[in-house]
Design a protein around this motif. Structure first.
Motif, short mmCIF file in Angstrom:
data_model
loop_
_atom_site.label_atom_id
_atom_site.label_comp_id
_atom_site.label_asym_id
_atom_site.label_seq_id
_atom_site.Cartn_x
_atom_site.Cartn_y
_atom_site.Cartn_z
N CYS A 47 48.47 53.17 -11.06
CA CYS A 47 48.10 54.33 -11.88
C CYS A 47 47.57 53.88 -13.25
O CYS A 47 47.82 52.77 -13.71
CB CYS A 47 49.30 55.26 -12.05
SG CYS A 47 50.62 54.58 -13.07
N SER A 48 46.84 54.75 -13.90
CA SER A 48 46.19 54.41 -15.16
C SER A 48 47.22 54.12 -16.26
O SER A 48 46.97 53.30 -17.15
CB SER A 48 45.27 55.53 -15.60
OG SER A 48 46.00 56.73 -15.79
N ARG A 49 48.37 54.75 -16.21
CA ARG A 49 49.41 54.49 -17.21
C ARG A 49 49.92 53.06 -17.10
O ARG A 49 50.11 52.37 -18.10
CB ARG A 49 50.56 55.48 -17.04
CG ARG A 49 51.69 55.30 -18.01
CD ARG A 49 51.30 55.77 -19.38
NE ARG A 49 52.45 55.65 -20.27
CZ ARG A 49 52.36 55.32 -21.54
NH1 ARG A 49 51.18 55.09 -22.08
NH2 ARG A 49 53.43 55.22 -22.28
N ALA A 50 50.14 52.59 -15.88
CA ALA A 50 50.59 51.21 -15.67
C ALA A 50 49.53 50.22 -16.13
O ALA A 50 49.86 49.16 -16.67
CB ALA A 50 50.94 50.98 -14.21
N GLN A 52 47.66 50.59 -18.62
CA GLN A 52 47.76 50.53 -20.07
C GLN A 52 49.01 49.77 -20.52
O GLN A 52 48.97 49.03 -21.49
CB GLN A 52 47.81 51.94 -20.66
CG GLN A 52 46.54 52.73 -20.50
CD GLN A 52 46.72 54.18 -20.94
OE1 GLN A 52 47.82 54.60 -21.30
NE2 GLN A 52 45.65 54.94 -20.91
N ILE A 53 50.11 49.96 -19.81
CA ILE A 53 51.39 49.42 -20.24
C ILE A 53 51.54 47.93 -19.92
O ILE A 53 51.97 47.14 -20.76
CB ILE A 53 52.56 50.20 -19.57
CG1 ILE A 53 52.55 51.64 -20.02
CG2 ILE A 53 53.89 49.54 -19.84
CD1 ILE A 53 52.94 51.87 -21.43
#
Length: 95
Positions: A47-50, A52-53
């Motif tokens: 996912c896009s959040r992962a 980024q993180i």
């Protein structure tokens, strides 16, 4: 199961992990031959959040490891300094 041979050279492909900012912690099959750019993703994209993180966390880990190495180097230099002064003082008292 997918054929694990490279289509270019016929060698057995190996599984590796990508650590790029765009595909962190994503596994893929790649050819071990240098110059052969054949690869196939094993894992689905994350996912896009992962995306980024994970790179931020990796940078923090690398920074902390570098700081730890610096502290270990400083500790060794301090021990050498104290040992050298002990040797110098012991030689001075012997004279």
């Amino acid at each position: 199961m997918e054929d694990l041979r490279c289509i270019c050279c016929g060698r057995q492909r190996v599984i590796q992990t990508s650590w790029t900012d765009a595909n962190p912690d994503r596994r893929f099959f790649s050819c071990p031959t240098n110059g052969c750019n054949q690869f196939t993703w094993v894992d689905p994209s994350i996912c896009s959040r992962a995306v980024q993180i994970i790179p931020r966390l990796l940078k923090k880990v690398n920074k902390l490891e570098a700081r730890l190495q610096t502290r270990n180097r400083e500790r060794k230099l301090y021990i050498c300094l104290v040992a050298s002064w002990c040797i110098i003082l012991s030689m001075w008292f012997v004279m």
